[in-house]
Write a protein that holds these residues in place. Structure first.
Motif, PDB file in Angstrom:
ATOM      1  N   LYS A   7       9.343   7.391   1.474  1.00  0.00           N
ATOM      2  CA  LYS A   7       9.984   6.588   0.442  1.00  0.00           C
ATOM      3  C   LYS A   7      10.519   7.522  -0.630  1.00  0.00           C
ATOM      4  CE  LYS A   7       7.415   2.243   0.794  1.00  0.00           C
ATOM      5  NZ  LYS A   7       8.377   1.149   0.503  1.00  0.00           N
ATOM      6  N   LEU A   8      11.638   7.131  -1.216  1.00  0.00           N
ATOM      7  CA  LEU A   8      12.260   7.942  -2.266  1.00  0.00           C
ATOM      8  C   LEU A   8      12.243   7.192  -3.590  1.00  0.00           C
ATOM      9  CD1 LEU A   8      15.468   9.362  -0.542  1.00  0.00           C
ATOM     10  CD2 LEU A   8      13.513  10.679  -1.386  1.00  0.00           C
ATOM     11  N   LEU A  34       0.994   4.205  -2.678  1.00  0.00           N
ATOM     12  CA  LEU A  34       0.891   5.612  -2.298  1.00  0.00           C
ATOM     13  C   LEU A  34       1.989   6.424  -2.970  1.00  0.00           C
ATOM     14  CD1 LEU A  34      -0.451   7.790  -0.581  1.00  0.00           C
ATOM     15  CD2 LEU A  34       0.905   7.011   1.366  1.00  0.00           C
ATOM     16  N   LEU A  35       3.189   5.884  -2.999  1.00  0.00           N
ATOM     17  CA  LEU A  35       4.305   6.537  -3.688  1.00  0.00           C
ATOM     18  C   LEU A  35       3.992   6.726  -5.166  1.00  0.00           C
ATOM     19  CD1 LEU A  35       7.344   7.442  -3.801  1.00  0.00           C
ATOM     20  CD2 LEU A  35       7.914   5.036  -4.140  1.00  0.00           C
ATOM     21  N   THR A  74       0.833  -1.200   0.000  1.00  0.00           N
ATOM     22  CA  THR A  74       0.000   0.000   0.000  1.00  0.00           C
ATOM     23  C   THR A  74       0.868   1.250   0.000  1.00  0.00           C
ATOM     24  OG1 THR A  74      -1.683  -1.235   1.220  1.00  0.00           O
ATOM     25  CG2 THR A  74      -1.931   1.151   1.145  1.00  0.00           C
ATOM     26  N   GLY A 132       1.041   9.197  -5.613  1.00  0.00           N
ATOM     27  CA  GLY A 132       1.387  10.551  -5.198  1.00  0.00           C
ATOM     28  C   GLY A 132       2.427  11.203  -6.091  1.00  0.00           C
ATOM     29  N   LYS A 133       3.370  10.419  -6.616  1.00  0.00           N
ATOM     30  CA  LYS A 133       4.516  11.014  -7.287  1.00  0.00           C
ATOM     31  C   LYS A 133       4.682  10.619  -8.739  1.00  0.00           C
ATOM     32  CE  LYS A 133       5.909  13.964  -4.664  1.00  0.00           C
ATOM     33  NZ  LYS A 133       5.196  13.756  -3.456  1.00  0.00           N
ATOM     34  N   VAL A 159      10.854   2.009   4.971  1.00  0.00           N
ATOM     35  CA  VAL A 159      10.826   3.445   4.708  1.00  0.00           C
ATOM     36  C   VAL A 159      12.092   4.074   5.283  1.00  0.00           C
ATOM     37  CG1 VAL A 159       8.298   3.613   4.745  1.00  0.00           C
ATOM     38  CG2 VAL A 159       9.593   3.923   6.870  1.00  0.00           C
ATOM     39  N   SER A 160      12.325   5.317   4.914  1.00  0.00           N
ATOM     40  CA  SER A 160      13.387   6.099   5.543  1.00  0.00           C
ATOM     41  C   SER A 160      12.770   6.984   6.612  1.00  0.00           C
ATOM     42  CB  SER A 160      14.096   6.978   4.513  1.00  0.00           C
ATOM     43  OG  SER A 160      14.633   6.188   3.467  1.00  0.00           O
ATOM     44  N   ARG A 163      12.372  12.167  -6.148  1.00  0.00           N
ATOM     45  CA  ARG A 163      10.977  12.397  -5.751  1.00  0.00           C
ATOM     46  C   ARG A 163      10.716  11.636  -4.459  1.00  0.00           C
ATOM     47  NH1 ARG A 163       7.896  10.716 -11.140  1.00  0.00           N
ATOM     48  NH2 ARG A 163       9.774   9.433 -11.310  1.00  0.00           N
ATOM     49  N   ARG A 164       9.936  12.251  -3.605  1.00  0.00           N
ATOM     50  CA  ARG A 164       9.766  11.715  -2.256  1.00  0.00           C
ATOM     51  C   ARG A 164       8.296  11.654  -1.912  1.00  0.00           C
ATOM     52  NH1 ARG A 164      11.777  15.106   2.970  1.00  0.00           N
ATOM     53  NH2 ARG A 164      10.122  16.408   2.131  1.00  0.00           N
ATOM     54  N   GLN A 165       7.855  10.580  -1.300  1.00  0.00           N
ATOM     55  CA  GLN A 165       6.492  10.513  -0.775  1.00  0.00           C
ATOM     56  C   GLN A 165       6.581  10.285   0.721  1.00  0.00           C
ATOM     57  OE1 GLN A 165       3.434  10.838  -2.488  1.00  0.00           O
ATOM     58  NE2 GLN A 165       2.495  10.825  -0.459  1.00  0.00           N
ATOM     59  N   VAL A 166       6.105  11.249   1.502  1.00  0.00           N
ATOM     60  CA  VAL A 166       6.064  11.078   2.948  1.00  0.00           C
ATOM     61  C   VAL A 166       4.884  10.166   3.267  1.00  0.00           C
ATOM     62  CG1 VAL A 166       5.660  12.237   5.162  1.00  0.00           C
ATOM     63  CG2 VAL A 166       7.170  13.280   3.462  1.00  0.00           C
ATOM     64  N   MET A 167       5.145   9.074   3.974  1.00  0.00           N
ATOM     65  CA  MET A 167       4.095   8.112   4.307  1.00  0.00           C
ATOM     66  C   MET A 167       3.295   8.583   5.509  1.00  0.00           C
ATOM     67  SD  MET A 167       4.335   5.740   2.076  1.00  0.00           S
ATOM     68  CE  MET A 167       5.408   6.005   0.667  1.00  0.00           C
ATOM     69  N   THR A 216      -2.948   4.203   6.089  1.00  0.00           N
ATOM     70  CA  THR A 216      -2.273   4.345   4.802  1.00  0.00           C
ATOM     71  C   THR A 216      -3.277   4.282   3.665  1.00  0.00           C
ATOM     72  OG1 THR A 216      -0.328   3.291   5.776  1.00  0.00           O
ATOM     73  CG2 THR A 216      -0.374   3.455   3.382  1.00  0.00           C
ATOM     74  N   ALA A 256       3.835  18.972   1.382  1.00  0.00           N
ATOM     75  CA  ALA A 256       3.613  18.748  -0.051  1.00  0.00           C
ATOM     76  C   ALA A 256       3.898  17.294  -0.425  1.00  0.00           C
ATOM     77  CB  ALA A 256       4.496  19.692  -0.866  1.00  0.00           C
ATOM     78  N   ASP A 257       5.010  16.768   0.066  1.00  0.00           N
ATOM     79  CA  ASP A 257       5.385  15.390  -0.265  1.00  0.00           C
ATOM     80  C   ASP A 257       4.474  14.379   0.422  1.00  0.00           C
ATOM     81  OD1 ASP A 257       7.386  16.250  -1.905  1.00  0.00           O
ATOM     82  OD2 ASP A 257       8.989  15.988  -0.440  1.00  0.00           O
ATOM     83  N   GLN A 292      -4.966   7.532   3.417  1.00  0.00           N
ATOM     84  CA  GLN A 292      -4.066   8.481   2.773  1.00  0.00           C
ATOM     85  C   GLN A 292      -4.045   8.271   1.265  1.00  0.00           C
ATOM     86  OE1 GLN A 292      -2.838  10.920   4.269  1.00  0.00           O
ATOM     87  NE2 GLN A 292      -1.322  11.740   2.879  1.00  0.00           N
ATOM     88  N   HIS A 340      16.754   1.940  -4.295  1.00  0.00           N
ATOM     89  CA  HIS A 340      17.591   1.275  -3.298  1.00  0.00           C
ATOM     90  C   HIS A 340      18.091  -0.068  -3.816  1.00  0.00           C
ATOM     91  CE1 HIS A 340      17.009   4.194  -0.069  1.00  0.00           C
ATOM     92  NE2 HIS A 340      15.919   4.452  -0.734  1.00  0.00           N
ATOM     93  N   GLY A 366       1.127  14.739  -2.008  1.00  0.00           N
ATOM     94  CA  GLY A 366       1.252  14.632  -3.454  1.00  0.00           C
ATOM     95  C   GLY A 366       1.020  15.960  -4.153  1.00  0.00           C
ATOM     96  N   LEU A 367       1.544  17.041  -3.560  1.00  0.00           N
ATOM     97  CA  LEU A 367       1.439  18.384  -4.143  1.00  0.00           C
ATOM     98  C   LEU A 367       2.830  19.017  -4.143  1.00  0.00           C
ATOM     99  CD1 LEU A 367      -1.757  19.535  -2.190  1.00  0.00           C
ATOM    100  CD2 LEU A 367      -1.669  18.930  -4.608  1.00  0.00           C
TER     101      LEU A 367
END
Lengths: 231, 231
Positions: B59-60, A135-136, A131, A139-140, B88-89, B65-69, B131, B178-179, B134, A221, B182-183
């Motif tokens: 996640k990158l 989302l990544l 999931t 979203g991106k 995740v990071s 590009r980055r999506q904050v979970m 999630t 934003a991340d 989201q 990664h 998704g904006l």
DNA sequence: CGAAACTTTGATCTCTGTCAAGATTAGTGG
DNA sequence: CCACTAATCTTGACAGAGATCAAAGTTTCG
């Protein structure tokens, strides 16, 4: 249970003894195209595993906007078996065979087996990971990335339940793919046509042939899913 | 462990005996703004709980590009404690205090307690649900809906760890929001300004006051999160 | 065979992204 | 404590990806 849940919980095999116990709890159900299996928010007196067919699992907004969370494939549980309410809605795409379990009994059974509990835990962690990847992507990703990655992922998921064939079935309508990727059905159609013009795919009724699908060297990664392009 | 994990695992309290056992495994760590806690794909020899501060989990993509979970808050585990690799990071927003656990020991401890296992399972199910919500928001929401719902959800999450105040802190920069949604940061800024002009919010440095935040009667199914408007 | 459902394609619009410049805030060292 | 610099945030102008509206073409199925 014609096609037993040998690979229940994230593809890991159950031991034969537990599998037999599990089968005693199950009732087989057959549903027709478009029929509802359960709806978000309902009490989950019963939970379902999928034996045959494809299912869409989704959430709705009050105004009808829909986000497909995933497409259920044979061997998978639909939703979270332990939750007392269904967190998503589910309905059949095409004809499906289900295994219906009384949730309380199933949970009792799961709790009684440390092995099964661990398996279910790992299954839940895996679902979360999938999931988050979605989302990544939603979203991106650009429209092209979304559709390309959808096709690649769908192929690899199918490969685990059916023999790999040249032609990949797409049993779900464009609208479902659109609602899965956060796009419109027109954009799905246009993007697929674009890929076909590049000879990356060939469109056939209810399916697609992946011909020149190139993966980019862009791998997240170590050994994560590649982001392919259809160029 | 200055602020013990009394509400570890999704806000549910651990029994005091187990809590003491858990504390024996933990080492306290302090990190400064922007410092990395762990990165996606790394072996998770150690896992972390958050005692103080806010953390971004993301996640990158290879191109950056980055999506904050999610944003981690005190009392929460960062990521999935049982997974052998970080999915995740994570890095610190502002200063944070962490509890570091050797993962093997922690997993052993969790496995030894059926109560704790059940709690962790429910925690995982809860995380999946969040999630998925989201995903729905990012996939189907407009910029205004995304920002409005972010503010409302952030307020209610904060309410569980700090005293509710007129002014809601936003420790993370616009880029993080934003991340998460998704904006772009510009769209976040413009949308917040728009809300301020409608007297729905007031912007203050590192925070926001929710003044005329109206909830729409649009509630998904029964008692799910409302989709508010800032009109 | 014919109707309904689904898909493709075209024309146009709009929301959000992109690029760029200022304005504000925070951080640092004198 | 204040000046100076870097980081963050706001605002504007413009462009473009994808949405929307509309119609024609396919496939499916009774």
């Amino acid at each position: 249970m014609p096609r037993a849940f040998a690979t229940l919980f994230c593809g890991e095999a159950l031991d034969p003894q537990e599998l037999r116990e599990l089968q005693k709890l199950a009732v087989q159900v057959r549903l027709h195209p478009g029929e509802t299996i359960f709806a978000e928010g309902e009490l989950a007196a019963e939970v379902f595993g999928l034996s045959r067919g494809v299912v869409r699992l989704y959430k709705l907004l009050p105004d009808g906007r829909r986000q497909v969370m995933t497409f259920g494939l044979p061997g998978e549980f639909l939703g979270t078996p332990i939750a007392c309410r269904h967190g998503v809605s589910a309905d059949a795409i095409g004809e499906v065979d289900l295994c219906r379990f009384p949730r309380i009994e199933l949970v009792k059974f799961i709790r009684s087996s440390p092995n099964l509990t661990r398996l279910l835990m790992e299954f839940a962690a895996h679902r979360l990971e999938l999931t988050q990847d979605q989302l990544l992507l939603v979203g991106k990703g650009s429209a092209e990335e979304k559709v390309a990655i959808f096709l690649v992922n769908w192929r690899s998921r199918l490969a685990r339940v059916t023999a790999v064939s040249e032609s990949i079935p797409l049993p779900m309508p464009r609208q479902d793919i659109a609602d899965f990727l956060g796009l419109t059905l027109e954009t799905i159609s246009r993007t697929l046509t674009k890929f076909e013009q590049r000879n990356a795919i060939r469109l056939v009724p209810k399916g697609v042939l992946l011909t020149g699908l190139e993966r980019t060297p862009l791998v997240r990664h170590r050994s994560h899913a590649a982001y392919p392009t259809m160029i």
